[in-house]
Design an enzyme around this catalytic site. Structure first.
Site, PDB file in Angstrom:
ATOM      1  N   ASN A 127      -3.989 115.402  40.411  1.00 48.73           N
ATOM      2  CA  ASN A 127      -5.307 115.247  41.014  1.00 48.73           C
ATOM      3  C   ASN A 127      -6.327 115.014  39.902  1.00 48.73           C
ATOM      4  O   ASN A 127      -6.506 115.853  39.030  1.00 48.73           O
ATOM      5  CB  ASN A 127      -5.695 116.501  41.795  1.00 48.73           C
ATOM      6  CG  ASN A 127      -7.018 116.287  42.503  1.00 48.73           C
ATOM      7  OD1 ASN A 127      -7.053 115.716  43.587  1.00 48.73           O
ATOM      8  ND2 ASN A 127      -8.100 116.713  41.874  1.00 48.73           N
ATOM      9  N   ASN A 135     -11.231 107.065  25.382  1.00 46.89           N
ATOM     10  CA  ASN A 135     -10.091 106.443  24.695  1.00 46.89           C
ATOM     11  C   ASN A 135     -10.489 105.693  23.436  1.00 46.89           C
ATOM     12  O   ASN A 135      -9.638 105.181  22.735  1.00 46.89           O
ATOM     13  CB  ASN A 135      -9.367 105.488  25.645  1.00 46.89           C
ATOM     14  CG  ASN A 135     -10.271 104.377  26.138  1.00 46.89           C
ATOM     15  OD1 ASN A 135     -11.476 104.574  26.263  1.00 46.89           O
ATOM     16  ND2 ASN A 135      -9.710 103.222  26.403  1.00 46.89           N
ATOM     17  N   ARG A 165     -17.611  63.928  32.557  1.00 53.18           N
ATOM     18  CA  ARG A 165     -18.431  64.383  33.688  1.00 53.18           C
ATOM     19  C   ARG A 165     -18.385  65.903  33.904  1.00 53.18           C
ATOM     20  O   ARG A 165     -19.184  66.455  34.644  1.00 53.18           O
ATOM     21  CB  ARG A 165     -18.011  63.658  34.978  1.00 53.18           C
ATOM     22  CG  ARG A 165     -18.786  62.370  35.164  1.00 53.18           C
ATOM     23  CD  ARG A 165     -18.267  61.573  36.323  1.00 53.18           C
ATOM     24  NE  ARG A 165     -16.966  60.989  36.004  1.00 53.18           N
ATOM     25  CZ  ARG A 165     -16.174  60.394  36.892  1.00 53.18           C
ATOM     26  NH1 ARG A 165     -16.538  60.326  38.153  1.00 53.18           N
ATOM     27  NH2 ARG A 165     -15.029  59.871  36.516  1.00 53.18           N
ATOM     28  N   ALA A 180      -3.066  62.671  30.708  1.00 55.88           N
ATOM     29  CA  ALA A 180      -4.087  63.692  30.406  1.00 55.88           C
ATOM     30  C   ALA A 180      -5.011  63.246  29.284  1.00 55.88           C
ATOM     31  O   ALA A 180      -5.634  64.075  28.626  1.00 55.88           O
ATOM     32  CB  ALA A 180      -3.404  64.999  30.025  1.00 55.88           C
ATOM     33  N   TYR A 206     -12.988 106.779  34.927  1.00 52.00           N
ATOM     34  CA  TYR A 206     -12.441 105.732  34.064  1.00 52.00           C
ATOM     35  C   TYR A 206     -11.147 106.251  33.469  1.00 52.00           C
ATOM     36  O   TYR A 206     -11.143 107.272  32.753  1.00 52.00           O
ATOM     37  CB  TYR A 206     -13.425 105.368  32.941  1.00 52.00           C
ATOM     38  CG  TYR A 206     -12.758 104.451  31.927  1.00 52.00           C
ATOM     39  CD1 TYR A 206     -12.266 103.206  32.331  1.00 52.00           C
ATOM     40  CD2 TYR A 206     -12.581 104.836  30.611  1.00 52.00           C
ATOM     41  CE1 TYR A 206     -11.614 102.369  31.431  1.00 52.00           C
ATOM     42  CE2 TYR A 206     -11.930 104.005  29.703  1.00 52.00           C
ATOM     43  CZ  TYR A 206     -11.448 102.777  30.125  1.00 52.00           C
ATOM     44  OH  TYR A 206     -10.794 101.957  29.255  1.00 52.00           O
ATOM     45  N   ARG A 224     -15.636 124.316  28.073  1.00 56.24           N
ATOM     46  CA  ARG A 224     -17.068 124.279  28.384  1.00 56.24           C
ATOM     47  C   ARG A 224     -17.651 125.646  28.019  1.00 56.24           C
ATOM     48  O   ARG A 224     -16.908 126.630  27.862  1.00 56.24           O
ATOM     49  CB  ARG A 224     -17.278 124.013  29.881  1.00 56.24           C
ATOM     50  CG  ARG A 224     -16.729 125.122  30.720  1.00 56.24           C
ATOM     51  CD  ARG A 224     -16.856 124.876  32.217  1.00 56.24           C
ATOM     52  NE  ARG A 224     -16.575 126.090  32.942  1.00 56.24           N
ATOM     53  CZ  ARG A 224     -16.102 126.126  34.165  1.00 56.24           C
ATOM     54  NH1 ARG A 224     -15.843 125.007  34.824  1.00 56.24           N
ATOM     55  NH2 ARG A 224     -15.906 127.272  34.769  1.00 56.24           N
TER      56      ARG A 224
HETATM   57  C1  UD1 Z   1      -7.623  55.447  38.923  1.00 61.05           C
HETATM   58  C2  UD1 Z   1      -6.906  54.296  39.628  1.00 61.05           C
HETATM   59  C3  UD1 Z   1      -7.513  54.120  41.019  1.00 61.05           C
HETATM   60  C4  UD1 Z   1      -7.402  55.409  41.804  1.00 61.05           C
HETATM   61  C5  UD1 Z   1      -8.081  56.557  41.044  1.00 61.05           C
HETATM   62  C6  UD1 Z   1      -7.809  57.861  41.724  1.00 61.05           C
HETATM   63  C7  UD1 Z   1      -6.229  52.710  37.905  1.00 61.05           C
HETATM   64  C8  UD1 Z   1      -6.556  51.461  37.209  1.00 61.05           C
HETATM   65  N1  UD1 Z   1      -7.084  53.090  38.845  1.00 61.05           N
HETATM   66  O1  UD1 Z   1      -8.965  55.069  38.739  1.00 61.05           O
HETATM   67  O2  UD1 Z   1      -6.793  53.096  41.718  1.00 61.05           O
HETATM   68  O3  UD1 Z   1      -8.000  55.244  43.081  1.00 61.05           O
HETATM   69  O4  UD1 Z   1      -7.518  56.635  39.707  1.00 61.05           O
HETATM   70  O5  UD1 Z   1      -8.512  58.866  41.075  1.00 61.05           O
HETATM   71  O6  UD1 Z   1      -5.225  53.308  37.606  1.00 61.05           O
HETATM   72  N2  UD1 Z   1      -6.174  58.151  31.785  1.00 61.05           N
HETATM   73  C9  UD1 Z   1      -5.607  58.174  30.539  1.00 61.05           C
HETATM   74  N3  UD1 Z   1      -5.899  57.176  29.682  1.00 61.05           N
HETATM   75  C10 UD1 Z   1      -6.682  56.123  30.003  1.00 61.05           C
HETATM   76  C11 UD1 Z   1      -7.274  56.112  31.284  1.00 61.05           C
HETATM   77  C12 UD1 Z   1      -6.993  57.136  32.156  1.00 61.05           C
HETATM   78  O7  UD1 Z   1      -4.861  59.116  30.217  1.00 61.05           O
HETATM   79  O8  UD1 Z   1      -6.864  55.250  29.162  1.00 61.05           O
HETATM   80  C13 UD1 Z   1      -5.859  59.234  32.725  1.00 61.05           C
HETATM   81  C14 UD1 Z   1      -7.044  60.155  32.976  1.00 61.05           C
HETATM   82  O9  UD1 Z   1      -6.975  61.277  32.124  1.00 61.05           O
HETATM   83  C15 UD1 Z   1      -6.836  60.555  34.416  1.00 61.05           C
HETATM   84  C16 UD1 Z   1      -6.110  59.381  35.040  1.00 61.05           C
HETATM   85  O10 UD1 Z   1      -5.538  58.653  33.976  1.00 61.05           O
HETATM   86  O11 UD1 Z   1      -5.991  61.698  34.518  1.00 61.05           O
HETATM   87  C17 UD1 Z   1      -7.021  58.490  35.880  1.00 61.05           C
HETATM   88  O12 UD1 Z   1      -8.042  58.018  35.085  1.00 61.05           O
HETATM   89  P1  UD1 Z   1      -9.461  57.654  35.672  1.00 61.05           P
HETATM   90  O13 UD1 Z   1     -10.267  57.055  34.626  1.00 61.05           O
HETATM   91  O14 UD1 Z   1      -9.974  58.825  36.403  1.00 61.05           O
HETATM   92  O15 UD1 Z   1      -9.040  56.538  36.740  1.00 61.05           O
HETATM   93  P2  UD1 Z   1      -9.982  55.741  37.681  1.00 61.05           P
HETATM   94  O16 UD1 Z   1     -10.603  54.641  36.942  1.00 61.05           O
HETATM   95  O17 UD1 Z   1     -10.838  56.667  38.429  1.00 61.05           O
END
Ligand code: UD1
Length: 457
Positions: free
Chosen positions: A367, A376, A23, A17, A356, A430
């Protein structure tokens, strides 16, 4: 843990995470945006819990809100921080304290993939238990651009090639990596620290684990998931897609469980909506979180319901709003333009029109006349209205809280009730009506004279 009689190995779920989620263009971290009223990451936590996994979450350095969400949903989860975002393998390494001693299986999930099912996780675990050392979940998106391609032969996975590093023939492959991967714990430990970063992005790719495991003579399997299930929420349009799919799943689930949806596509559920059997829901109804509906309820068009319990046989709407911890007993009827907030309503009570009812405790078989308002709020405090059983509230009443109306009492239409009404009393709040016989023509004459005077001026 047992499933289908087999003893399944211990399971650790590592949830990534730490991504920035730029984006989404949001002040809220992307994994906290809701799908079906629940933050995206909480879906992944719930599914992991349902699959019987212990949980390790890797969060970004400035993600206190994400940590709070994790602690709320999965208090037993361990959390680690990835300070520099150097790729998915680097992210997994931050959870080393969890996997270094793990027995059994480890599953890596992305926190932004809310719709992955406990079945898919169970499938991965079952394959690992059946002899695979690593399992990758693939899928076939409409457009594979940007995803890692799965290079397969004879039903095995040989490698994952990231889009930027892939050759033209590799880019033609439609089967891609969803990001969800399972490992035997010892396989993960054997490969994770050997992953380097000599690739187009200069990142540590978890996907390189596949080639390393193969080189060690390990068995790497892949499974194919439905594209809908592995959608990653990384912008608002994917968020909308995930919401739409989530809603489809839930509508289907409810219809299979005995709920009639007159126009399924116009009814929206939350992750925790509970509905009994033989409930009919008309078009354009929205359920926020915290709704429980018993059997044989009818919800007519254009209702908005959240944080509410509705008893069996109730009829609601059209155009009703119920919220804030409302509890409706059996056979309650709420009609058009009735709002109920934080109120308890007893069995068989009716509020048919334009009311309300807030902070009220209303007995059974009451009723509530059209246009009744519980007053309130005095601008500072919220006060309570208590109404006993079998009370008749005449139309257009203002019940000024705190106030209580005893069982069997009547209040006259148009009353402003500021004092408690004893049981079985009739309350008039009233002015009394005065009739002046023959006065109407004089009133008209006066009005005409006024008009004539204006004309001269
Ligand atoms: C990754 C996969 C790709 C796959 C795609 C699917 C790798 C190298 N590539 O690509 O094969 O098709 O997901 O969506 O694994 N994250 C971290 N720390 C980091 C980088 C990422 O926690 O340093 C987490 C992000 O929060 C996310 C997940 O890893 O939940 C994927 O990261 P993202 O950058 O979306 O991966 P992609 O490059 O799209």
């Amino acid at each position: 843990m047992r499933e289908n009689g087999a003893v399944m190995a211990e399971l650790l779920s590592i949830i990534l995470a730490a991504g920035e989620g730029t984006r989404m263009r949001s002040a809220t971290p992307k994994v906290l945006h809701p799908v079906g009223g629940l933050p995206v990451i909480n879906h992944v936590l719930r599914t992991s819990i349902a699959a019987g996994a212990s949980i390790a979450v890797v969060v970004g350095p400035d993600h206190a809100a994400v940590e709070a969400a994790v602690a709320g949903m999965a208090p037993g989860a361990t959390m680690s921080k990835q300070v520099d975002r150097l790729g998915t393998a680097h992210a997994v390494r931050q959870a080393a304290s969890s996997y270094s001693t793990a027995k059994g299986n480890v599953i890596v999930l992305y926190a932004d993939t809310p719709l992955v099912t406990a079945n898919t996780i169970a499938d991965i675990a079952a394959r690992l238990d059946a002899g695979a050392d690593m399992v990758v979940v693939g899928f076939r998106p409409v457009d594979p651009t940007g995803y890692g391609r799965l290079l397969t032969a004879d039903g095995r996975l040989l490698a994952i090639r990231e889009h930027r590093d892939a050759s033209e023939p590799e880019r033609a492959i439609g089967l891609v990596n969803s990001g969800i991967m399972g490992f035997r714990a010892e396989t993960l430990r054997a490969v994770i620290d050997r992953i380097g970063n000599s690739n187009a992005k200069g990142e540590y790719y978890l996907t390189d684990a596949v080639e390393l495991a193969n080189a060690d003579g390990k068995r790497v399997d892949f499974v194919e998931a439905n594209a809908d299930e592995v959608i990653g929420v990384d912008d608002r349009s994917k968020l909308a897609q995930a919401e739409a799919t989530f809603q489809e799943f839930r509508r289907d689930e409810f219809m299979k469980a005995g709920v009639t949806l007159r126009d399924p596509g116009s009814v929206y559920f939350s992750w925790d909506t509970e509905i009994g059997r033989d409930v009919t829901i008309f078009p354009n109804v929205v359920f926020g979180p915290g709704v429980r509906i018993a059997d044989n309820v009818e919800i007519r068009a254009f209702c908005d319901i959240e944080d509410a319990v509705i008893g069996s046989g109730a009829t609601i709407g059209p155009f009703a709003r119920i919220r804030g911890g409302a509890e409706l007993g059996p056979d309650v009827h709420l009609g058009n333009f009735v709002e109920v907030k934080k109120s308890k309503i007893g069995a068989g009570t009716k509020a048919g029109h334009l009311s309300y009812l807030g902070d009220a405790e209303i007995g059974s078989k009451v009723n509530i006349g059209a246009g009744t308002i519980t007053c309130n709020y005095d601008g500072v405090n919220k006060d309570k209205t208590v109404i006993g059983d079998n009370v008749f509230i005449g139309s257009h009443a203002s019940l000024v809280a705190p106030v209580s109306i005893g069982s069997g009492a009547y209040t006259a239409s148009g009353s402003v009730i500021t004092e408690d009404v004893p049981a079985d009393a009739v309350a008039f709040g009233r002015a009394r009506q005065v009739n002046k016989p023959g006065y109407a023509p004089k009133l008209r004459e006066k009005a005409l004279a006024k008009e004539a005077a204006k004309g001269k001026a």
